[in-house]
Design a protein around this motif. Sequence first.
Motif, PDB file in Angstrom:
ATOM      1  N   GLN A   1       0.991  -1.139  -0.010  1.00 14.53           N
ATOM      2  CA  GLN A   1       0.051   0.020   0.075  1.00 14.53           C
ATOM      3  C   GLN A   1       0.904   1.332  -0.149  1.00 14.53           C
ATOM      4  OE1 GLN A   1      -2.947   0.570  -0.421  1.00 14.53           O
ATOM      5  NE2 GLN A   1      -3.573   2.257   0.169  1.00 14.53           N
ATOM      6  N   ARG A   2       1.989   1.214   0.761  1.00 12.39           N
ATOM      7  CA  ARG A   2       2.830   2.381   0.949  1.00 12.39           C
ATOM      8  C   ARG A   2       3.479   2.851  -0.456  1.00 12.39           C
ATOM      9  NH1 ARG A   2       8.453   3.020   3.667  1.00 12.39           N
ATOM     10  NH2 ARG A   2       8.726   2.181   1.963  1.00 12.39           N
ATOM     11  N   ILE A   3       3.723   1.766  -1.265  1.00 12.90           N
ATOM     12  CA  ILE A   3       4.511   1.819  -2.386  1.00 12.90           C
ATOM     13  C   ILE A   3       3.540   2.679  -3.298  1.00 12.90           C
ATOM     14  CG2 ILE A   3       5.385   0.698  -4.597  1.00 12.90           C
ATOM     15  CD1 ILE A   3       6.605  -1.202  -2.516  1.00 12.90           C
ATOM     16  N   LEU A   4       2.133   2.029  -3.426  1.00  6.49           N
ATOM     17  CA  LEU A   4       1.179   2.617  -4.148  1.00  6.49           C
ATOM     18  C   LEU A   4       0.827   4.142  -3.801  1.00  6.49           C
ATOM     19  CD1 LEU A   4      -1.346  -0.226  -4.498  1.00  6.49           C
ATOM     20  CD2 LEU A   4       0.000   0.585  -6.194  1.00  6.49           C
ATOM     21  N   VAL A   5       1.007   4.643  -2.639  1.00  2.47           N
ATOM     22  CA  VAL A   5       0.634   5.957  -2.189  1.00  2.47           C
ATOM     23  C   VAL A   5       1.739   6.751  -2.658  1.00  2.47           C
ATOM     24  CG1 VAL A   5       0.497   7.341   0.075  1.00  2.47           C
ATOM     25  CG2 VAL A   5      -0.711   5.260  -0.254  1.00  2.47           C
ATOM     26  N   GLU A   6       3.081   6.327  -2.606  1.00  2.00           N
ATOM     27  CA  GLU A   6       4.136   7.170  -2.995  1.00  2.00           C
ATOM     28  C   GLU A   6       4.218   7.198  -4.416  1.00  2.00           C
ATOM     29  OE1 GLU A   6       7.495   5.058  -1.481  1.00  2.00           O
ATOM     30  OE2 GLU A   6       7.245   5.725   0.597  1.00  2.00           O
ATOM     31  N   GLU A   7       3.832   6.184  -5.239  1.00  6.49           N
ATOM     32  CA  GLU A   7       3.662   6.250  -6.514  1.00  6.49           C
ATOM     33  C   GLU A   7       2.628   7.398  -6.941  1.00  6.49           C
ATOM     34  OE1 GLU A   7       2.219   3.448 -10.165  1.00  6.49           O
ATOM     35  OE2 GLU A   7       3.708   2.483  -8.838  1.00  6.49           O
ATOM     36  N   PHE A   8       1.356   7.442  -6.171  1.00 11.16           N
ATOM     37  CA  PHE A   8       0.421   8.337  -6.451  1.00 11.16           C
ATOM     38  C   PHE A   8       0.855   9.758  -6.228  1.00 11.16           C
ATOM     39  CE2 PHE A   8      -3.645  10.370  -5.058  1.00 11.16           C
ATOM     40  CZ  PHE A   8      -4.303  10.391  -6.221  1.00 11.16           C
TER      41      PHE A   8
ATOM     42  N   THR B   1     -14.841  17.164  -9.085  1.00 12.89           N
ATOM     43  CA  THR B   1     -15.789  16.420  -9.862  1.00 12.89           C
ATOM     44  C   THR B   1     -15.852  14.855  -9.428  1.00 12.89           C
ATOM     45  OG1 THR B   1     -14.155  15.931 -11.838  1.00 12.89           O
ATOM     46  CG2 THR B   1     -15.626  17.828 -11.962  1.00 12.89           C
ATOM     47  N   GLY B   2     -15.085  14.715  -8.394  1.00 16.80           N
ATOM     48  CA  GLY B   2     -15.132  12.891  -8.185  1.00 16.80           C
ATOM     49  C   GLY B   2     -14.365  12.271  -8.870  1.00 16.80           C
ATOM     50  N   GLY B   3     -13.233  12.614  -9.711  1.00 13.38           N
ATOM     51  CA  GLY B   3     -12.546  11.782 -10.331  1.00 13.38           C
ATOM     52  C   GLY B   3     -11.596  10.794  -9.568  1.00 13.38           C
ATOM     53  N   TYR B   4     -11.513  11.049  -8.254  1.00 15.91           N
ATOM     54  CA  TYR B   4     -10.546  10.125  -7.551  1.00 15.91           C
ATOM     55  C   TYR B   4     -11.610   9.245  -6.577  1.00 15.91           C
ATOM     56  CZ  TYR B   4      -6.764  12.893  -9.256  1.00 15.91           C
ATOM     57  OH  TYR B   4      -5.635  13.695  -9.743  1.00 15.91           O
ATOM     58  N   ALA B   5     -11.400   8.317  -6.404  1.00 17.76           N
ATOM     59  CA  ALA B   5     -12.254   7.210  -5.707  1.00 17.76           C
ATOM     60  C   ALA B   5     -11.367   6.488  -4.652  1.00 17.76           C
ATOM     61  CB  ALA B   5     -12.900   6.191  -6.624  1.00 17.76           C
TER      62      ALA B   5
ATOM     63  N   LYS C   1      -8.564  10.627  -0.694  1.00 17.94           N
ATOM     64  CA  LYS C   1      -8.051  10.956   0.440  1.00 17.94           C
ATOM     65  C   LYS C   1      -7.039  11.663   0.458  1.00 17.94           C
ATOM     66  CE  LYS C   1      -5.933   8.770   4.535  1.00 17.94           C
ATOM     67  NZ  LYS C   1      -5.382   7.890   5.327  1.00 17.94           N
ATOM     68  N   HIS C   2      -5.900  11.132  -0.539  1.00 19.47           N
ATOM     69  CA  HIS C   2      -4.529  11.353  -0.546  1.00 19.47           C
ATOM     70  C   HIS C   2      -4.472  12.598  -1.618  1.00 19.47           C
ATOM     71  CE1 HIS C   2      -2.536   8.618   1.693  1.00 19.47           C
ATOM     72  NE2 HIS C   2      -3.257   7.478   1.260  1.00 19.47           N
ATOM     73  N   ALA C   3      -5.491  12.728  -2.531  1.00 20.51           N
ATOM     74  CA  ALA C   3      -5.460  13.802  -3.587  1.00 20.51           C
ATOM     75  C   ALA C   3      -5.942  15.034  -2.643  1.00 20.51           C
ATOM     76  CB  ALA C   3      -6.543  13.711  -4.603  1.00 20.51           C
ATOM     77  N   LYS C   4      -6.749  14.977  -1.760  1.00 17.80           N
ATOM     78  CA  LYS C   4      -7.117  16.116  -0.714  1.00 17.80           C
ATOM     79  C   LYS C   4      -5.924  16.566  -0.214  1.00 17.80           C
ATOM     80  CE  LYS C   4     -10.225  18.529   1.775  1.00 17.80           C
ATOM     81  NZ  LYS C   4      -9.512  19.880   1.831  1.00 17.80           N
TER      82      LYS C   4
END
Length: 83
Positions: free
Chosen positions: A2-9, A27-31, A36-39
Amino acid sequence: MQRILVEEFYRELDATREDYVRHKFATGGYAGWKSKHAKQWLDGREAAAKTKREESVRFWTIVVGITGIAGLLITGASSLVKG
């Protein structure tokens, strides 16, 4: 994993224009976890921009103040020379 995915994001967000990320987030493009991380990323960008604005205002306030004092000193010195 999960941490690797978050860092990549976060790297993906850093490589993307901020206005596009804002629009996609609004516009709700992130799910799910991406929302949460985009915010959090957007909040961090806003905080950094606010700090930069404050530093700029502080700098220009000092510059204007020093310029005004220098102007007064020059005006005062020139009136002493004349009079």
